[in-house]
Design an enzyme around this catalytic site. Structure first.
Site, short mmCIF file in Angstrom:
data_model
loop_
_atom_site.label_atom_id
_atom_site.label_comp_id
_atom_site.label_asym_id
_atom_site.label_seq_id
_atom_site.Cartn_x
_atom_site.Cartn_y
_atom_site.Cartn_z
N MET A 80 35.29 6.00 77.85
CA MET A 80 36.34 6.02 78.86
C MET A 80 36.79 7.43 79.19
SD MET A 80 36.65 2.93 79.81
CE MET A 80 38.11 3.10 80.83
N ILE B 128 31.60 -0.31 75.49
CA ILE B 128 32.48 0.79 75.89
C ILE B 128 33.51 1.08 74.79
CG2 ILE B 128 34.23 1.47 77.60
CD1 ILE B 128 32.91 -0.73 79.44
N CYS B 129 33.78 2.36 74.57
CA CYS B 129 34.89 2.77 73.72
C CYS B 129 35.50 4.04 74.31
CB CYS B 129 34.45 2.96 72.27
SG CYS B 129 33.40 4.40 71.98
N HIS B 130 36.22 4.82 73.52
CA HIS B 130 36.90 6.00 74.02
C HIS B 130 35.92 7.14 74.33
CE1 HIS B 130 40.30 9.20 73.42
NE2 HIS B 130 40.00 9.03 74.69
#
Length: 105
Positions: free
Chosen positions: A91, A62-64
């Protein structure tokens, strides 16, 4: 590598799957918002901290927005991690598609 949109990941978890949620963002991003149960290993620390991860576990990276996580997931696959999933949209998409109350940045 598989890719999940946030709604797919939410459904996957609701059906009883318990993937490792690996967040590769920076600590300041993590402090703004993160998924419950996720672990934080910033992308630049990943090579030095891989031993903290189970190579056989199903893992969602997961990242932005899903770009850093894509590269981190590819890296993990290249060093022998077998079941890696990228959270497409990251996210930001999770806030749009699953949890509108989640802080955005």
């Amino acid at each position: 590598m598989r890719q999940f949109r946030p709604a797919e990941l939410a459904a996957h978890i609701q059906t009883g799957h318990t993937p490792v949620l690996l967040d590769v963002r920076e600590p300041w991003e993590w402090n703004l918002c993160h998924l419950p149960g996720a672990i934080l290993i910033p992308m630049h620390e990943l090579p030095a901290r891989m031993q903290e991860l189970n190579k056989d576990a199903e893992m969602v990276v997961i990242c932005h927005h899903g770009v850093r996580s894509y590269h981190a997931a590819r890296y993990l696959e290249s060093v022998g991690f077998g079941d890696v999933i990228n959270l497409s949209g990251g996210m930001a998409a999770w806030a749009d598609e699953v949890d509108p109350a989640m802080p955005r940045y």
